[in-house]
Design an enzyme around this catalytic site. Structure first.
Site, mmCIF file in Angstrom:
data_model
loop_
_atom_site.group_PDB
_atom_site.id
_atom_site.type_symbol
_atom_site.label_atom_id
_atom_site.label_comp_id
_atom_site.label_asym_id
_atom_site.label_seq_id
_atom_site.Cartn_x
_atom_site.Cartn_y
_atom_site.Cartn_z
ATOM 1 C CG ASP A 1 -2.727 -0.647 -2.833
ATOM 2 O OD1 ASP A 1 -2.451 0.478 -2.385
ATOM 3 O OD2 ASP A 1 -3.429 -1.465 -2.212
ATOM 4 C CB SER B 1 -0.952 -0.035 1.196
ATOM 5 O OG SER B 1 -1.921 0.971 1.114
ATOM 6 C CG ASP C 1 -2.472 3.892 -1.872
ATOM 7 O OD1 ASP C 1 -3.280 3.749 -2.816
ATOM 8 O OD2 ASP C 1 -2.520 3.195 -0.844
ATOM 9 C CG ASP D 1 -5.811 0.708 -1.108
ATOM 10 O OD1 ASP D 1 -4.925 1.583 -1.190
ATOM 11 O OD2 ASP D 1 -5.788 -0.195 -0.249
#
Length: 580
Positions: free
Chosen positions: A306, A145, A304, A308
């Site tokens: 990834d 993340s 960010d 999400d």
């Protein structure tokens, strides 16, 4: 096995490749060896996260193999149907993410399990969507993340597209722990996996239906199409997986005036342009601000690695940019969705929003104003997704919006995790609506919300406590706080104290205790009389203990002063505990 036995195994046994053995042989610090081998990298309810490197307490292909073998055995428990439904795997731009994803895929294939592996990096929310879309049994995403570049991680999802639930996580963990040996887990060769039809590469055939679902979430698609180009946006994927899908989603709706930060457009595992790729921190927006000033952009958006999470900075009437907190973004989206659905006549009578106990109480007040139910859950978006599933299966509520203060947001029922692509689209539409229809910017909207419900301000502090000693210090802090009843902070009365580890709350005004219905979690929450709270919890994904502050006052100046004093009071107490 002792620490030295583990170290000796990893440096001497030929099962471990020469690169791994050599990395470990070169370590001269005994404390470093201890930290790498004193424990196994913890598999929690969401999966793994750790520093990249050799050792049992690090992220490497051997840890990936062992954990994936545990997952594979749980998949095989579902028989041929479960193995045929298979596992979807996605990954982000971090170091070794593609290699770890392929390693996991080939271990699953060795167990006879069908694997769907993305052809390139993809956002975590698309992984969640794909598990549901393909009716797969499970999913894996290799990501850490928003953590610093030295980290990587491995998150497991189950068949509803949500992060693996606690019961299933315990089953996977039991299989992992039952295998004492690190040796003997050999992945299938890539050639053989493809030849047997166990490995299928996926890509655009998933992107299209996902984006189609995102477009359907628009409340004013005609406005987006006709006027979307008049909203100027600067977007940065922070070298991560959001670049293509965020831009496509905005473009397909009509937001064509999107300027991408070129220096941060392409994948870069070193994240060379930011201290670390977290859209919460102001440094994340330094380059975006320069782009914004050049084109006078209305919004700066950042996802960010990834994709999400979504961070947002707004252009002020004075022409500079101010970054919003996760709670402020959540409140603006809550207000926009509920108010406009009510105006359109599409807000159902059983409408419900879901938020975490770490998120602002202002959302509860806004929801009550629109006669919308609020469900508060533990920190972690997986609990929001689980509550959404519970509502859906029980038929007792209609999910409208979910958010957590750490920049995670969700609309719709086709993803079961926070989604930076969805959040980007809804946020852009909201900004367009207020600009074109009401002639207001987000600052004016936020100010009107504060004037109606009170000025809620929030902030966070974190203490980084690394390694074994850090875990012990976190335990000391939590134990000390539990033993002391804190009835006031800065002269403001604490009305309720909730201990989610013991699952007991106490109302200090009445002296009565009450049970807490949420699952057990190492969290302490102190609620002020009149609104706001202080919350303390060790992070479940990072080596730190986190302190959440939320205050309410009649004026902005009053809220700012109270917030500063509360933070000073709490952190002084924590420093006293640490100094003992």
């Amino acid at each position: 096995m002792s620490i030295q036995d583990r170290y000796r195994l990893w440096t001497e046994d030929p099962y471990f490749d020469e690169e791994t053995r050599q990395e470990l042989r070169e370590i001269t610090d005994p404390q470093e060896i201890e930290d790498r081998f004193y424990t196994d990298l913890e598999f929690g309810t969401g999966g793994l996260r750790g520093i990249i490197g050799a050792g049992t307490n690090r992220m490497n292909k051997y840890v990936i193999r062992k954990v994936t073998q545990g997952l594979a055995e749980c998949v095989c428990d579902h028989g041929q149907e479960g193995m045929r439904r298979g596992v979807v795997i996605a990954y982000d731009s971090r170091r070794y993410s593609p290699e770890f994803a392929l390693e996991a895929a080939l271990v699953l294939a060795k167990n006879g399990i069908k694997v769907y592996l993305f052809d390139a990096l993809r956002p975590t929310p698309e992984l969640s969507f794909t598990v549901r879309h393909l009716r797969a049994l499970a999913g894996i995403v290799v990501t850490a993340s928003h953590n610093p570049k030295i980290y990587n991680g491995y998150k497991v999802y189950w068949d509803d597209g949500g992060q693996v639930p606690p019961v299933k996580a315990d089953q996977i963990l039991a299989r992992i722990e039952a295998r004492e040996s690190w040796l003997g887990i050999e992945p299938l060769s890539l050639k053989e996996a493809k030849r047997c039809g166990l490995l299928q590469i996926i890509g655009e055939e998933i992107d299209k239906p996902y984006l189609a679902c995102v477009r359907k979430l628009a409340l004013y698609p005609d406005l987006d199409k006709q006027k979307g180009k008049e909203l100027s946006i600067v977007y940065t994927p922070l070298h991560g997986a959001g670049n293509i899908l965020v831009r496509r989603a905005l473009s397909e709706l009509g937001f064509s005036s999107v300027n991408v930060v070129l220096e941060q457009e392409h994948p870069d595992p070193e994240f060379t342009t930011v201290p670390y790729p977290n859209p919460e921190i102001p440094a994340t927006f330094e380059l975006a601000r320069k782009y914004g000033n050049a084109v006078k952009a209305d919004l700066l958006l950042a996802t960010d690695p990834d994709a999400d999470r979504l961070g947002v900075a707004l252009r002020t009437p004075q022409g500079d940019y101010i970054q919003l907190t996760g709670n402020q973004i959540g409140i603006l989206l809550t207000y926009y969705i509920l108010s406009q659905k009510k105006a359109l006549g599409t807000l159902p009578g059983n409408a419900t929003i879901i938020k975490t106990v770490a998120s602002t109480d202002l959302a509860d007040e806004v929801a009550r104003y629109f006669n919308v139910q609020v469900e508060n859950v533990l920190t972690g978006f997986k609990f929001i997704a689980e509550k959404e599933k519970e509502m859906e299966e029980g038929g007792w509520g209609t999910f409208e919006f979910g958010f957590e203060e750490s920049y995670g947001y969700l609309v719709g029922d086709f993803v079961r995790d926070k989604d930076g692509i969805i959040a980007s689209v809804i946020l852009a539409e909201a900004a367009l609506y207020y600009k074109q229809i009401e002639g207001r910017n987000f600052f004016a909207v936020l100010e009107s919300i504060y004037q109606q419900f009170g000025y809620y301000l929030d902030d966070q502090e974190s203490l980084a406590l690394e390694g074994k000693l850090g875990k012990e210090e976190m335990a000391l802090i939590m134990d000390s706080l539990r033993q002391e009843e804190i009835h006031e902070l800065c002269g403001m009365s604490i009305e309720r104290f909730d201990d989610y580890e013991l699952r007991i709350g106490k109302n200090f005004e009445t002296g009565q205790t009450y049970p807490l219905k949420l699952p057990r979690s190492n969290v302490l929450r102190y609620s002020f009389a009149g609104g706001g709270f202080v919350m303390v919890r060790p992070s479940g994904t990072e080596p730190k203990i986190k302190f959440y502050f939320s205050v309410k006052a009649d004026t902005l100046a009053g809220a700012e002063d109270f917030l500063r004093k509360v933070k000073e009071d709490v952190m002084q107490r924590i420093n006293q505990i640490r100094s003992v």
